[in-house]
Write an enzyme that holds these catalytic residues in place. Structure first.
Site, PDB file in Angstrom:
ATOM      1  CE1 TYR A  11       0.822   0.987   4.425  1.00  0.00           C
ATOM      2  CE2 TYR A  11       0.560  -1.391   4.410  1.00  0.00           C
ATOM      3  CZ  TYR A  11       1.004  -0.239   5.017  1.00  0.00           C
ATOM      4  OH  TYR A  11       1.649  -0.319   6.227  1.00  0.00           O
TER       5      TYR A  11
ATOM      6  CG  HIS B 284       4.481  -4.834   6.240  1.00  0.00           C
ATOM      7  ND1 HIS B 284       4.113  -3.929   5.273  1.00  0.00           N
ATOM      8  CD2 HIS B 284       3.995  -4.351   7.408  1.00  0.00           C
ATOM      9  CE1 HIS B 284       3.434  -2.943   5.834  1.00  0.00           C
ATOM     10  NE2 HIS B 284       3.336  -3.169   7.128  1.00  0.00           N
TER      11      HIS B 284
ATOM     12  CG  HIS C 245       2.958  -4.462  11.644  1.00  0.00           C
ATOM     13  ND1 HIS C 245       3.804  -3.393  11.774  1.00  0.00           N
ATOM     14  CD2 HIS C 245       2.164  -4.176  10.592  1.00  0.00           C
ATOM     15  CE1 HIS C 245       3.531  -2.493  10.849  1.00  0.00           C
ATOM     16  NE2 HIS C 245       2.528  -2.941  10.112  1.00  0.00           N
TER      17      HIS C 245
END
Lengths: 260, 208
Positions: A165, A178, A180
């Site tokens: 994004y 990704h 977290h």
């Protein structure tokens, strides 16, 4: 009984506990592999980075202890992001399994530790009141989960692959896909938040956040390889992500009672 | 060549980002997903100790309030004992006190609050009695690696003056950045604190 009364001995030999050269502290953090606080290519860090030197203190009991979590803290679907927010079907996206071990720097697994994870949906949109990206919210995807590692430090969860994004840093900055991660370890000094990336993502080398990491090997360790062996045929691909926390000079069973 | 040591390297830290709430405090992100949630309330009705509220704000280098920061605290119980097997001190364990909580700053006011108890003093490894304190860990967008600091208490002047860690802080005028101010509101004890990430009154952060 004839108790032996040696004259000159190391007084620790009279201690009820065996001598150990270990004091229970964690290995000093190698800050050269971490991103510096001030990393101007990641603009948000400019005003949020301390400029004074950190004060280094030896680990006390405050740092070698940390919160203990158990299965009572979790729900049965917490590690299944495909199902834990599903309303009327499965979320959109590539189904994936993410698995790996939480280790410490000595290579030992870190058992029973809490791992939390969160991510955007397959279109790169977060379910968060502050995210206004034009990609749609997925009604069946929350985007967070958590797991406890087992006795060997192993964890796993199921999700959909997050999308990249855009974000406001440079005019055309995009985050690579990704996930977290938040990890505890056994002591509060091991507390770590990081991000997992996906092998082969062309956005990795141009990401202003990833490239805050000054060490090439350290950066590579955030990239999870495709793990076909762990994939489920006709169901899900798998990615492998091991996380290393700081090593410790002993397990607590080896500590001298006053030693920490 | 000597033998290789073969230690692994710690995984590199990355920022928690602006959407940290999704994973750690989903209710703040705007949705309800887990059956059980962690919170900023560390006490149950049965917890031993003096009830206190910790109430703080975090500021950046321009003096602006952070409204997207997340704090965790870790502290000993009222007897100075951590709820963890590695704490082998003599103080009694309190089964009704885990000693850990997390809170996000309010998106409007920026306030961070914890409902907890005042910790007892711990003994350091040299056998010295430390002033009571709460350990704090701070993450947010723009913070590349979690920041460690501590909160000491303004009503512990003598203990603070003798505390072995506070006495390491140089120059001494920076010690005040670690001290929360005791006050009362509606009959409740409130300790107020300010964390400055940067600037002339930058908070002391620790490399632990």
């Amino acid at each position: 009984m004839n108790a032996q009364a040696p004259a000159l001995r190391d007084p620790r030999l009279n201690s009820p506990e065996p001598f150990t050269p270990r004091d229970g502290g964690f290995f000093q953090r190698d800050r050269t592999i971490h991103p510096p606080a001030y990393a101007p290519g990641y603009k948000s860090s400019v005003l949020r980075s301390p400029r004074q030197a950190l004060l280094s203190i030896e680990n006390s009991v405050s740092e070698i202890t940390g919160p203990v979590f158990g299965h009572n803290d979790l729900g049965p679907l917490d590690n299944d992001l495909i199902r834990n927010y599903a309303k009327d079907g499965d979320p959109v996206g590539e189904r994936i399994i993410v698995h790996g071990r939480v280790l410490d720097e000595t290579g030992r697994g870190v058992p029973n530790t809490l791992v939390e994870f969160w991510q955007a949906n397959a279109g790169g949109r977060y379910r968060h009141r502050k995210d206004t990206y034009l990609a749609p919210i997925d009604p069946n995807f929350g985007g967070c989960g958590r797991a406890l590692t087992d006795d060997t430090g192993y964890y796993y969860f199921r999700t959909v692959k997050p999308g990249p994004y855009p974000w406001r840093n440079f005019v055309n900055s995009w985050r690579p896909a990704h996930i977290h991660f938040s990890v505890f370890g056994s002591g509060f000094a091991q507390r770590l938040i990081t991000q997992m990336y996906f092998e082969g993502d062309p956005l990795i080398p141009v990401c202003p956040i990833l490239t805050t990491i000054p060490d090439k090997d350290a950066l590579d360790c955030l990239v999870a390889p495709l793990d076909l062996n762990a994939s489920t045929p006709f169901d899900s691909l798998a990615y492998r992500f091991d996380i290393v926390l700081r090593g410790q000079r002993s397990t607590y069973f080896e500590n001298r009672p006053e030693g920490n | 060549m000597p033998q290789p040591l073969n230690y692994l390297k710690e995984t590199a830290s990355q920022t928690a980002g602006p959407y940290v709430h999704i994973g750690l405090i989903p209710a703040m992100a705007g949705f309800d997903i887990f059956e059980k949630n962690f919170s900023n309330v560390l006490v149950t009705p049965n917890t031993q100790g003096e009830r206190i509220t910790l109430e703080g704000k975090v500021f950046d280098g321009s003096g602006s309030l952070l409204r997207d920061v997340l704090l965790e605290i870790w502290q000993a119980n009222a007897a100075g004992r951590y709820n963890h097997p590695a704490d082998r001190s003599v103080g009694a364990l309190d089964e009704d006190f885990r000693g850990w909580g997390r809170a996000g700053s309010d998106f409007e006011s920026g306030l961070v609050t914890f409902e907890t108890i005042k910790p007892g003093a711990i003994i350091d490894k040299a056998g010295r009695k430390c002033a009571p304190y709460v350990n704090i860990w701070i993450v947010a967008r723009g913070i590349n690696i979690g920041l460690n600091t501590r909160l000491y208490f303004s009503d512990e002047e003598a203990a603070n003056a003798a505390d072995p860690v506070l006495n390491l802080v140089e120059p001494p005028l920076r010690r005040k950045t670690l001290i929360a101010t005791r006050g009362e509101r509606a009959g409740k004890v409130v300790y107020s604190f300010t964390i400055n990430l940067q600037g002339p009154d930058e908070t002391v952060f620790f490399d632990v």
